[in-house]
Structure formats: structure tokens, C-alpha cells
Write a protein that holds these residues in place. Structure first.
Motif, short mmCIF file in Angstrom:
data_model
loop_
_atom_site.label_atom_id
_atom_site.label_comp_id
_atom_site.label_asym_id
_atom_site.label_seq_id
_atom_site.Cartn_x
_atom_site.Cartn_y
_atom_site.Cartn_z
N LEU A 208 3.97 -8.86 0.35
CA LEU A 208 3.45 -9.95 -0.47
C LEU A 208 3.25 -11.22 0.36
N GLN A 209 4.23 -11.53 1.20
CA GLN A 209 4.14 -12.73 2.02
C GLN A 209 3.00 -12.61 3.02
N GLN A 210 2.90 -11.46 3.66
CA GLN A 210 1.85 -11.24 4.66
C GLN A 210 0.47 -11.31 4.02
N THR A 211 0.34 -10.71 2.86
CA THR A 211 -0.95 -10.74 2.15
C THR A 211 -1.31 -12.16 1.75
N TYR A 212 -0.33 -12.88 1.31
CA TYR A 212 -0.56 -14.27 0.90
C TYR A 212 -1.00 -15.13 2.07
N ASP A 213 -0.44 -14.85 3.24
CA ASP A 213 -0.68 -15.67 4.42
C ASP A 213 -1.95 -15.31 5.18
N GLU A 214 -2.39 -14.06 5.06
CA GLU A 214 -3.46 -13.58 5.94
C GLU A 214 -4.69 -13.09 5.20
N THR A 215 -5.78 -13.05 5.95
CA THR A 215 -7.00 -12.39 5.49
C THR A 215 -7.35 -11.37 6.54
N VAL A 216 -7.16 -10.05 6.16
CA VAL A 216 -7.38 -8.98 7.13
C VAL A 216 -8.10 -7.83 6.48
N THR A 217 -8.55 -6.88 7.27
CA THR A 217 -9.15 -5.65 6.77
C THR A 217 -8.06 -4.81 6.14
N PRO A 218 -8.32 -4.19 4.97
CA PRO A 218 -7.28 -3.36 4.34
C PRO A 218 -6.76 -2.27 5.27
N LYS A 219 -5.45 -2.14 5.27
CA LYS A 219 -4.83 -1.07 6.05
C LYS A 219 -3.46 -0.78 5.47
N ASN A 220 -2.91 0.38 5.81
CA ASN A 220 -1.57 0.73 5.34
C ASN A 220 -0.53 -0.03 6.14
N LEU A 221 0.44 -0.60 5.45
CA LEU A 221 1.53 -1.29 6.12
C LEU A 221 2.63 -0.33 6.55
N THR A 222 2.72 0.83 5.89
CA THR A 222 3.84 1.73 6.14
C THR A 222 3.36 3.16 6.14
N ASP A 223 4.23 4.01 6.67
CA ASP A 223 4.04 5.43 6.43
C ASP A 223 4.31 5.68 4.96
N ASN A 224 3.88 6.81 4.46
CA ASN A 224 4.08 7.11 3.05
C ASN A 224 5.55 7.13 2.68
N GLY A 225 5.88 6.47 1.58
CA GLY A 225 7.23 6.54 1.05
C GLY A 225 7.31 7.63 -0.01
N ALA A 226 8.42 7.69 -0.71
CA ALA A 226 8.60 8.69 -1.75
C ALA A 226 7.55 8.48 -2.83
N SER A 227 6.87 9.55 -3.19
CA SER A 227 5.80 9.44 -4.17
C SER A 227 5.55 10.78 -4.83
N CYS A 228 4.70 10.78 -5.83
CA CYS A 228 4.30 12.00 -6.51
C CYS A 228 2.80 12.18 -6.33
N ASP A 229 2.37 13.42 -6.14
CA ASP A 229 0.95 13.71 -6.14
C ASP A 229 0.68 14.87 -7.07
N THR A 230 -0.53 15.40 -7.04
CA THR A 230 -0.90 16.44 -7.99
C THR A 230 -0.15 17.75 -7.77
N ASN A 231 0.56 17.86 -6.66
CA ASN A 231 1.35 19.06 -6.38
C ASN A 231 2.84 18.87 -6.71
N GLY A 232 3.19 17.66 -7.15
CA GLY A 232 4.58 17.40 -7.48
C GLY A 232 5.11 16.17 -6.78
N CYS A 233 6.42 16.02 -6.73
CA CYS A 233 7.05 14.84 -6.12
C CYS A 233 7.73 15.21 -4.82
N GLU A 234 7.65 14.30 -3.87
CA GLU A 234 8.27 14.50 -2.56
C GLU A 234 9.03 13.25 -2.17
N ILE A 235 10.12 13.45 -1.44
CA ILE A 235 10.91 12.30 -0.94
C ILE A 235 10.64 12.18 0.56
#
Length: 231
Positions: free
Chosen positions: A204-231
């Protein structure tokens, strides 16, 4: 500043991510300048809205997991949930089609209550074991937030907001979003998964402070997709 969040009611990591994000946002000095928009995503649109399954049945059918393995995975999610202030009750949770629940979120958006609706639906599904695909249940949830029950019933019984839900889902596909929760911060940064509070603060702070091209800040965290949930 705008934050768009793709989420599904039956995704436990979406609930964890919501709590962690909101905790981070409360700590930001510019929190009142942030607009949060909830977007629809269906993990399993093939589910019959007239049927329900318990969590273990669903894991077994969807991913072929034996109950022991499912219990182990759920145990890990329970620990993550406690860290976010959530006491999941997976034994009561009823898995079903969430399309109608997403329509209710869009109705709530009309009254600036989409965040409250997301919370109410998560509690109904993960804590109270309510059927979030059932029309009367959804109407009752709408009423609990001060939304006219008759309006909610008419919306859920018609095709109104169907296009809005489908638009969100298509937008996710266009953006390459395959799992939730997924956060796009002011069109500048993307954060995927149920990340820790500190990471959301930094994003949030970085987004507020900067204007940049969209990119991922992190590797994927725990999430669910159409095949189920993964940690």
C-alpha cells in the motif's frame, strides 16, 4: 487510490487475505483515500446451486484427496486463520455454487456495503455453516445489512447483475488471474494470495508513493484456484 480484490466466498484464503489487508489498511495514514472494490471470481462454476457438499467430500471429489490428507491441509488453514483472527468451522461449511452470492455483493455495492457483504458471506459460509447458494439464506443476509429483502429477492430471482458478475470473471481472465485472493493496487502493483499484514502495508505504501508499470510484488502466496486450494 483504488484497490481491486478478486475473491470467492468459498475460498478460505480470501477470508484470511481480506482480514490481513484490512488490518494493514487501518495502519496507513492515507486509509481514507483508498477505495476498495470487490470483484467476483468463481473457483468452481460447475457446482450445482441446488446441491451442497461438505468440505471433505469436495476435496475427495475435486482433488482425489483421502480424508486424512484433507484433514492435514485443513489443519494448516486453521492455523493461518487463527493468525488472522478467524476460527474456521470447516465441519459445518457447505460447498455450493457461489454465483448468487456474488450477485448479492454487487447489490451491496449499490449501497456502499460490498465490504460488509463480503464479511457477512464469509461468516455465513465458514463460521455458521449456512448455504450461501440458497435464495432465502441470501435474502436474510441482505436484510441483516439493512438492504431491502424484497429487492434482494427480486435481484436473486432475475438475471440482474448476472452480467456484472460475468464481467468481473472475464476481467480476471483477461488479467491472467487464475487464483484468489488477488489484489490490484491502483493499477500499479499486483499482490496474490493471503499475504501477511506487513506485506500489505508495504504494498500500500509503495503504491501510494510510486507510479510504476504493474508487476507482482511477491511470489504466489496461499490461494485457491479452479483445481482447489494450495498453501
Amino acid at each position: 487510490m483504488k484497490v481491486e480484490i478478486w475473491s470467492d466466498v468459498m475460498c478460505p484464503f480470501c477470508y484470511i487475505g481480506k482480514n490481513n489487508f484490512e488490518e494493514a489498511l487501518k495502519k496507513m495514514p492515507f486509509k481514507d483515500e483508498v477505495e476498495v472494490e470487490w470483484k467476483s471470481f468463481q473457483l468452481d462454476p460447475t457446482l450445482d446451486p441446488k446441491e451442497t457438499k461438505n468440505t471433505f467430500e469436495y476435496f475427495k471429489e475435486k482433488k482425489g484427496f483421502p480424508e486424512v490428507q484433507a484433514q492435514q491441509m485443513i489443519g494448516q488453514v486453521l492455523q493461518m486463520g487463527k493468525g488472522a483472527g478467524i476460527d474456521f468451522n470447516f465441519e459445518k461449511a457447505l460447498i455450493t455454487n457461489t454465483f448468487s452470492a456474488h450477485k448479492l455483493v454487487h447489490l451491496a455495492k449499490k449501497y456502499n456495503k460490498s465490504g460488509e457483504m463480503e464479511e457477512a458471506l464469509f461468516i455465513a459460509h465458514f463460521i455458521d455453516g449456512m448455504n450461501v447458494g440458497d435464495l432465502e439464506t441470501l435474502v436474510s443476509i441482505a436484510g441483516s445489512l439493512g438492504i431491502d429483502k424484497e429487492e434482494a429477492k427480486n435481484i436473486l430471482s432475475s438475471e440482474e447483475f448476472d452480467q456484472d458478475v460475468n464481467h468481473d470473471i472475464q476481467e480476471a481472465a483477461n488479467n491472467g488471474i487464475t487464483g484468489v485472493p488477488f489484489f490490484i493496487l491502483n493499477g500499479k502493483y499486483a499482490v496474490s494470495g493471503a499475504q501477511p499484514v506487513e506485506l500489505f502495508q508495504n504494498a500500500l505504501q509503495q503504491t501510494y508513493d510510486e507510479t510504476v508499470t504493474p508487476k507482482n510484488l511477491t511470489d504466489n502466496g496461499a490461494s485457491c484456484d479452479t483445481n482447489g486450494c494450495e498453501i
